[in-house]
Structure formats: structure tokens, C-alpha cells
Design an enzyme around this catalytic site. Structure first.
Site, PDB file in Angstrom:
ATOM      1  N   LEU A  37       0.853  -1.189   0.000  1.00  0.00           N
ATOM      2  CA  LEU A  37       0.000   0.000   0.000  1.00  0.00           C
ATOM      3  C   LEU A  37       0.894   1.247   0.000  1.00  0.00           C
ATOM      4  CD1 LEU A  37      -2.535  -1.252   2.677  1.00  0.00           C
ATOM      5  CD2 LEU A  37      -3.066  -0.819   0.263  1.00  0.00           C
ATOM      6  N   THR A  40       2.291   5.735  -5.273  1.00  0.00           N
ATOM      7  CA  THR A  40       3.514   6.338  -5.818  1.00  0.00           C
ATOM      8  C   THR A  40       4.314   6.976  -4.687  1.00  0.00           C
ATOM      9  OG1 THR A  40       2.312   6.846  -7.842  1.00  0.00           O
ATOM     10  CG2 THR A  40       4.356   8.071  -7.475  1.00  0.00           C
ATOM     11  N   GLU A 199      16.139  21.787 -20.089  1.00  0.00           N
ATOM     12  CA  GLU A 199      14.767  22.241 -19.823  1.00  0.00           C
ATOM     13  C   GLU A 199      14.290  23.110 -20.994  1.00  0.00           C
ATOM     14  OE1 GLU A 199      12.112  22.032 -17.548  1.00  0.00           O
ATOM     15  OE2 GLU A 199      11.248  23.444 -18.981  1.00  0.00           O
ATOM     16  N   HIS A 437      14.318  31.978  20.088  1.00  0.00           N
ATOM     17  CA  HIS A 437      15.686  32.352  19.698  1.00  0.00           C
ATOM     18  C   HIS A 437      16.694  31.420  20.356  1.00  0.00           C
ATOM     19  CE1 HIS A 437      19.041  34.887  18.570  1.00  0.00           C
ATOM     20  NE2 HIS A 437      19.502  34.775  19.812  1.00  0.00           N
TER      21      HIS A 437
HETATM   22  C1  FAD Z   1       9.692  10.893  -7.748  1.00  0.00           C
HETATM   23  C2  FAD Z   1       8.512  11.547  -7.102  1.00  0.00           C
HETATM   24  C3  FAD Z   1       8.689  12.314  -5.969  1.00  0.00           C
HETATM   25  C4  FAD Z   1       7.593  12.932  -5.360  1.00  0.00           C
HETATM   26  N1  FAD Z   1       7.802  13.677  -4.248  1.00  0.00           N
HETATM   27  C5  FAD Z   1       6.745  14.282  -3.651  1.00  0.00           C
HETATM   28  C6  FAD Z   1       6.918  15.042  -2.472  1.00  0.00           C
HETATM   29  O1  FAD Z   1       8.023  15.172  -1.968  1.00  0.00           O
HETATM   30  N2  FAD Z   1       5.833  15.608  -1.901  1.00  0.00           N
HETATM   31  C7  FAD Z   1       4.588  15.481  -2.450  1.00  0.00           C
HETATM   32  O2  FAD Z   1       3.623  16.017  -1.907  1.00  0.00           O
HETATM   33  N3  FAD Z   1       4.392  14.760  -3.576  1.00  0.00           N
HETATM   34  C8  FAD Z   1       5.432  14.157  -4.187  1.00  0.00           C
HETATM   35  N4  FAD Z   1       5.224  13.400  -5.296  1.00  0.00           N
HETATM   36  C9  FAD Z   1       3.857  13.291  -5.826  1.00  0.00           C
HETATM   37  C10 FAD Z   1       3.059  12.257  -5.017  1.00  0.00           C
HETATM   38  O3  FAD Z   1       3.730  11.029  -5.049  1.00  0.00           O
HETATM   39  C11 FAD Z   1       1.668  12.117  -5.614  1.00  0.00           C
HETATM   40  O4  FAD Z   1       1.069  13.379  -5.710  1.00  0.00           O
HETATM   41  C12 FAD Z   1       0.809  11.213  -4.734  1.00  0.00           C
HETATM   42  O5  FAD Z   1       1.357   9.927  -4.645  1.00  0.00           O
HETATM   43  C13 FAD Z   1      -0.608  11.137  -5.292  1.00  0.00           C
HETATM   44  O6  FAD Z   1      -1.376  10.265  -4.516  1.00  0.00           O
HETATM   45  P1  FAD Z   1      -2.579   9.456  -5.164  1.00  0.00           P
HETATM   46  O7  FAD Z   1      -3.215   8.707  -4.058  1.00  0.00           O
HETATM   47  O8  FAD Z   1      -3.416  10.367  -5.954  1.00  0.00           O
HETATM   48  O9  FAD Z   1      -1.927   8.483  -6.226  1.00  0.00           O
HETATM   49  P2  FAD Z   1      -0.762   7.359  -6.103  1.00  0.00           P
HETATM   50  O10 FAD Z   1       0.126   7.621  -4.968  1.00  0.00           O
HETATM   51  O11 FAD Z   1      -0.192   7.276  -7.453  1.00  0.00           O
HETATM   52  O12 FAD Z   1      -1.588   6.066  -5.779  1.00  0.00           O
HETATM   53  C14 FAD Z   1      -2.430   5.476  -6.710  1.00  0.00           C
HETATM   54  C15 FAD Z   1      -2.518   4.000  -6.394  1.00  0.00           C
HETATM   55  O13 FAD Z   1      -3.560   3.421  -7.183  1.00  0.00           O
HETATM   56  C16 FAD Z   1      -3.152   2.133  -7.604  1.00  0.00           C
HETATM   57  N5  FAD Z   1      -3.932   1.790  -8.789  1.00  0.00           N
HETATM   58  C17 FAD Z   1      -3.984   2.457  -9.972  1.00  0.00           C
HETATM   59  N6  FAD Z   1      -4.848   1.849 -10.798  1.00  0.00           N
HETATM   60  C18 FAD Z   1      -5.361   0.791 -10.120  1.00  0.00           C
HETATM   61  C19 FAD Z   1      -6.308  -0.215 -10.436  1.00  0.00           C
HETATM   62  N7  FAD Z   1      -6.909  -0.269 -11.632  1.00  0.00           N
HETATM   63  N8  FAD Z   1      -6.576  -1.144  -9.512  1.00  0.00           N
HETATM   64  C20 FAD Z   1      -5.972  -1.127  -8.295  1.00  0.00           C
HETATM   65  N9  FAD Z   1      -5.074  -0.203  -7.944  1.00  0.00           N
HETATM   66  C21 FAD Z   1      -4.778   0.743  -8.840  1.00  0.00           C
HETATM   67  C22 FAD Z   1      -1.676   2.324  -7.892  1.00  0.00           C
HETATM   68  O14 FAD Z   1      -0.992   1.087  -7.887  1.00  0.00           O
HETATM   69  C23 FAD Z   1      -1.259   3.237  -6.751  1.00  0.00           C
HETATM   70  O15 FAD Z   1      -0.828   2.508  -5.641  1.00  0.00           O
HETATM   71  C24 FAD Z   1       6.299  12.761  -5.917  1.00  0.00           C
HETATM   72  C25 FAD Z   1       6.114  11.980  -7.055  1.00  0.00           C
HETATM   73  C26 FAD Z   1       7.211  11.375  -7.645  1.00  0.00           C
HETATM   74  C27 FAD Z   1       6.981  10.520  -8.867  1.00  0.00           C
END
Ligand code: FAD
Length: 468
Positions: A37, A40, A199, A437
Site C-alpha cells: 500500500l 507512488t 529544460e 531564539h
Molecule cells: C519521484 C517523485 C517524488 C515525489 N515527491 C513528492 C513530495 O516530496 N511531496 C509530495 O507532496 N508529492 C510528491 N510526489 C507526488 C506524489 O507522489 C503524488 O502526488 C501522490 O502519490 C498522489 O497520490 P494518489 O493517491 O493520488 O496516487 P498514487 O500515490 O499514485 O496512488 C495510486 C494508487 O492506485 C493504484 N492503482 C492504480 N490503478 C489501479 C487499479 N486499476 N486497480 C488497483 N489499484 C490501482 C496504484 O498502484 C497506486 O498505488 C512525488 C512523485 C514522484 C513521482
């Protein structure tokens, strides 16, 4: 299997929605296809990158501060295998923590890929169908790849691919100077790579305050990171030992690995949104209102799949709001202050308006104060004096509009600005309050004092020149 609330995706948006709905008494099922769990963020985003940031920070301390502060150790050296083991241990602890919270709250985790069959059912690969009263879509996002010839080479990796490396590339090209690209550039420079950023736009981190972007460019250049702005990548060629990356007007960079960090798109396809009748756009994601309701009122959408911010902390809050509405409460997102942390060296954090946005909205009625870290005692004793804190307020009523910071631990400090902005504080609330401070947090108060023209810890001349 029947439930009150089905959550599709177990990342920050999904797991928060699941736990909050369970707190409110719902029978909750969360469908997640990955073996852990956390999504990302916990598996391949925020958590592992910041574990590497900590390693990079420890190296920096050892290289630049230990001897100065009177600590004798041998020469600092990266043990990349140990850094990766540390990263994996942190990820394991955090993802395991979510699984424990599910158990403690009675949330059922159904393992497998889910897809809406209709507006009341999610089919799960290898498991029973889930029939729900309400659902929360939280499927996240995926990395985009620009259509550059040769970019499908195995040496062109996305952030997940870079996090999986077991060797530090000698030469790394980072395509994209946004937040993710800059964070990795900063880490790998400290790990010893020759880093080149390419970039397309004329600035790094284009959505952030312009002075912060300029400061980052200055510090990256000082650290030996080659930055090519206004440069489009046109071709990637494989060579015997690596890649040749073509960009700009005939420029070329040779590298061992290229990180493609050119943005992420909402994951909205292949999950049956059409069958459920949920409206979405492939580019902007699922449409949701301030209650996180989609076009189908009992189906909600949160996080990156329906988001503007693509941040874990906005996904957390959206998850809470969606769950509360799914359970019959009336919760709205409203217009909260959203912190914008960037974990580069130096760190950057903003909240509220940037200076340009403030001037566009309030014209001449804007006052800005910049306080440099070199005038803050705690920063000096930490040997961390790069950067500044900028306070932005409108001058008619004194309302604080924004806070932008570059320097030590600012990603932690920014919370003070979040609270101040959410409370609609005036600049006087911040500037006339008492800060402990010696702390780094004093710089926030001091920036407010500079904006009011009554800084104590800056000579009169520096008040105008700070940040220049
Ligand atoms: C390298 C990197 C660094 C980052 N650093 C930061 C940071 O420092 N601070 C910050 O705020 N944000 C950061 N982010 C962004 C952050 O990770 C995302 O904004 C956040 O994870 C979004 O949460 P979410 O729940 O929307 O999606 P996700 O975290 O992507 O979770 C979605 C989940 O849904 C699951 N899923 C998708 N489709 C299905 C399906 N059909 N059936 C079952 N499961 C499914 C996936 O496997 C995943 O586990 C970073 C992102 C990256 C790539």
C-alpha cells in the site's frame, strides 16, 4: 462482496479516504494492485526520494560542515548499497505502517487491479466483484514521455527507474527542470555524478516564485550542475557506452543514463470510468467538484487522477473530504493554503501567492520583505547561510499573501506560513509575534519586519538590498 465505500487505489488519496470512511463507521474495501500500500508516494515517490535526500544531506554535512564545526572523521564517501538499503527500509516501514492502519481501522485490502463494471460494481482481477454504495477513485498518475526519437532506449529511465539503480551513473542527463528533475539532479550531483539538466522553458521550477528559481539556478551552477534552459531535446542516440543527447541549437551531452522527468498524466484509462458513467479528460483527469464528487454523485475522485496539484498532501486532504461526503457529511475543500515543498539543495518552499502573482492581483499595494539566512544566528551556526525568506503582503490591510523560502529546512518551516495564511493573518501577526531564539523560524518574523520597513537584524542599506 458488498461494502459501503469502495476505494480504487491505495496511495495517499485512497488510503486516507479508506481510513476516514472507516472511522465514520463504514464497511470499507480498498482495491490496490501493487504488493504494498502507499501508492507512488510511499513506494516510488516522496518517501524513497527523500530518503536519498537525507543521504545527500549527510554527505554534504560531512564534506562541508563537520570539520568546521569541530568534528573529525575520515573523508566522506558514498556507500550507495547502504544508501539503497536505508531507502528500502524506510519505504518498508512506511508502507507496512499503512497496512497496519488498515487492520486497526478494519479496512479490507483487496489485492488486484480493479475496473468499474458499472456505477455500483468494481471487478477485481483474481478476486470477487466489489459492490458498493459509494466509491472513491484514487488511481494516481503515470510518467509522461515526450515524443523524442530514441527516448525509448533502456538508458532513458523515469523516476521509478532511477530509484531502482544499483550504481551511481557517472554522467546523468535530466530531461525536465521541474520539481522531480531538480530534486534528482541535486541528489546525484552530491552522489558524484556529472549532471546536466535540459529544460525547454526559460526557467527551472517554472511554477515557483521567480527569485526562488533564480536562486536555485545560481546554486546549481555553483555546485557544478550544467543547466541548459530554453532547450528542447530533439534526439537521443545510443553509443557504445551510453547515450548522446541532442538538444537546443545543435548542442550535445554524453551520458550513461537519462532521467525523463517531463511531467505526469492522470491515470484514468483502463479503469472502466466509461462503464460507470464518470466523466474525465485524458489530460486533466477526472472532473470533481469541491466535495470531490464526479459527474456520478456517489462516485468521488481524489489525488493525482483528478488533481491539479499532483501532491501527496493535497491528495490526503481530498481523501478526507471525499470520505466524509460519502458518509453523509457535508465537507468541502475550500481554498486552503497549499505548501509547495521542493527538496533540492538548497531546499525551497512556498505557500500562497508568488511575488509576481501578488503584483498581478494587487498592483502597487504589495510589500515584500526579504531576510537572508546569513543574518540568522541558527543558520550561521549550522553553516547553512545560502538563501533567504521572502514575506509578501498587501499594504492596504496588511494581509499576508505569501511566503517563499530558499535555504535550510524550509520545507519544514513553511507550515508556519500555511497556518498564518489559513487564519488570514496580517503581516503584523507574524512580524510582531515572538519567535524562539535562536531558531531558523525567526527568519519568517524577520522577513515580515523587513516588509514593514523595521528590520532589527539588518542594517538599513541591506534592508533594500536583501535578496538582490
Ligand atoms: C519521484 C517523485 C517524488 C515525489 N515527491 C513528492 C513530495 O516530496 N511531496 C509530495 O507532496 N508529492 C510528491 N510526489 C507526488 C506524489 O507522489 C503524488 O502526488 C501522490 O502519490 C498522489 O497520490 P494518489 O493517491 O493520488 O496516487 P498514487 O500515490 O499514485 O496512488 C495510486 C494508487 O492506485 C493504484 N492503482 C492504480 N490503478 C489501479 C487499479 N486499476 N486497480 C488497483 N489499484 C490501482 C496504484 O498502484 C497506486 O498505488 C512525488 C512523485 C514522484 C513521482
Amino acid at each position: 462482496m458488498e461494502c459501503d465505500v469502495a476505494v480504487l487505489g491505495g496511495g495517499p488519496g485512497g488510503y486516507t479516504a479508506a481510513i476516514r470512511a472507516a472511522q465514520l463507521g463504514a464497511k470499507v474495501v480498498c482495491i490496490e494492485k501493487e504488493p504494498e500500500l502507499g501508492g507512488t508516494c510511499l513506494r516510488v515517490g516522496c518517501i524513497p526520494t527523500k530518503a536519498w535526500v537525507q543521504t545527500a544531506f549527510a554527505l554534504k554535512e560531512a564534506e562541508e560542515s563537520f570539520a568546521k564545526l569541530g568534528v573529525k572523521v575520515g573523508p566522506a564517501e558514498l556507500d550507495f548499497a547502504a544508501a539503497n538499503a536505508w531507502k528500502a527500509a524506510v519505504v518498508k516501514q512506511m508502507t507496512g505502517g499503512v497496512a497496519s492502519l488498515f487492520k486497526a481501522n478494519g479496512v479490507e485490502w483487496v489485492k488486484g487491479a480493479g475496473r468499474f463494471r458499472d456505477a455500483r460494481t468494481i471487478a477485481v482481477e483474481g478476486a470477487e466483484d466489489v459492490v458498493f454504495a459509494s466509491a472513491v477513485v484514487a488511481t494516481g498518475s503515470y510518467p509522461l514521455r515526450p515524443p523524442v526519437p530514441g527516448i525509448d532506449s533502456e538508458r532513458c529511465v523515469d523516476s521509478t527507474g532511477l530509484l531502482a539503480q544499483s550504481d551511481v551513473p557517472r554522467r546523468l542527463v535530466v530531461l525536465g527542470g521541474g520539481i522531480i528533475g531538480c530534486e534528482f539532479a541535486s541528489i546525484f550531483r552530491r552522489f558524484g555524478s556529472d549532471v546536466t539538466i535540459v529544460e525547454m522553458l526559460p526557467t527551472l521550477i517554472p511554477q515557483e516564485d521567480e527569485d526562488a528559481a533564480k536562486e536555485l539556478l545560481k546554486q546549481f551552477t555553483r555546485r557544478g550542475i550544467a543547466v541548459h534552459l530554453s532547450s528542447q531535446c530533439s534526439l537521443v542516440e545510443e553509443t557504445s557506452g551510453g547515450l548522446r543527447v541532442h538538444f537546443g541549437e545543435g548542442q550535445v551531452a554524453e551520458c550513461d543514463l537519462m532521467l525523463v522527468a517531463t511531467g505526469r498524466g492522470p491515470l484514468v484509462e483502463g479503469i472502466g470510468l466509461e462503464e460507470a458513467g464518470v466523466e474525465f479528460d485524458r489530460r486533466t483527469g477526472i472532473g470533481a467538484d469541491e466535495r470531490r464528487r464526479t459527474s456520478v454523485p456517489h462516485i468521488y475522485a481524489v489525488g493525482d487522477c483528478a488533481g491539479y496539484w499532483q501532491l501527496a498532501h493535497t491528495a490526503f486532504r481530498e481523501g478526507e473530504v471525499a470520505a466524509e461526503n460519502a458518509m453523509g457529511h457535508d465537507a468541502v475543500i475550500g481554498d486552503p493554503a497549499v505548501p509547495r515543498p521542493i527538496y533540492t539543495d538548497p531546499e525551497i518552499a512556498g505557500v500562497g501567492l508568488t511575488e509576481r502573482e501578488a503584483r498581478e492581483l494587487y498592483g502597487d499595494d504589495v510589500s515584500v520583505g526579504v531576510f537572508p539566512w546569513v543574518a540568522n544566528a541558527r543558520a550561521v551556526m549550522q553553516n547553512e547561510t545560502v538563501g533567504w525568506v521572502k514575506s509578501i503582503h498587501e499594504s492596504r490591510y496588511g494581509e499576508l499573501l505569501g511566503l517563499v523560502m530558499v535555504g535550510p529546512h524550509v520545507t519544514d518551516l513553511v507550515e508556519a506560513g500555511v497556518v498564518a495564511l489559513d487564519a488570514e493573518s496580517t503581516v503584523e501577526t507574524v512580524a510582531d509575534g515572538i519567535a524562539a531564539h535562536p531558531t531558523l523560524s525567526e527568519a519568517i518574523k524577520e522577513a515580515g519586519l523587513v516588509a514593514l520597513g523595521r528590520a532589527i537584524h539588518l542594517p538599513p542599506k541591506r534592508r533594500a538590498a536583501a535578496g538582490a
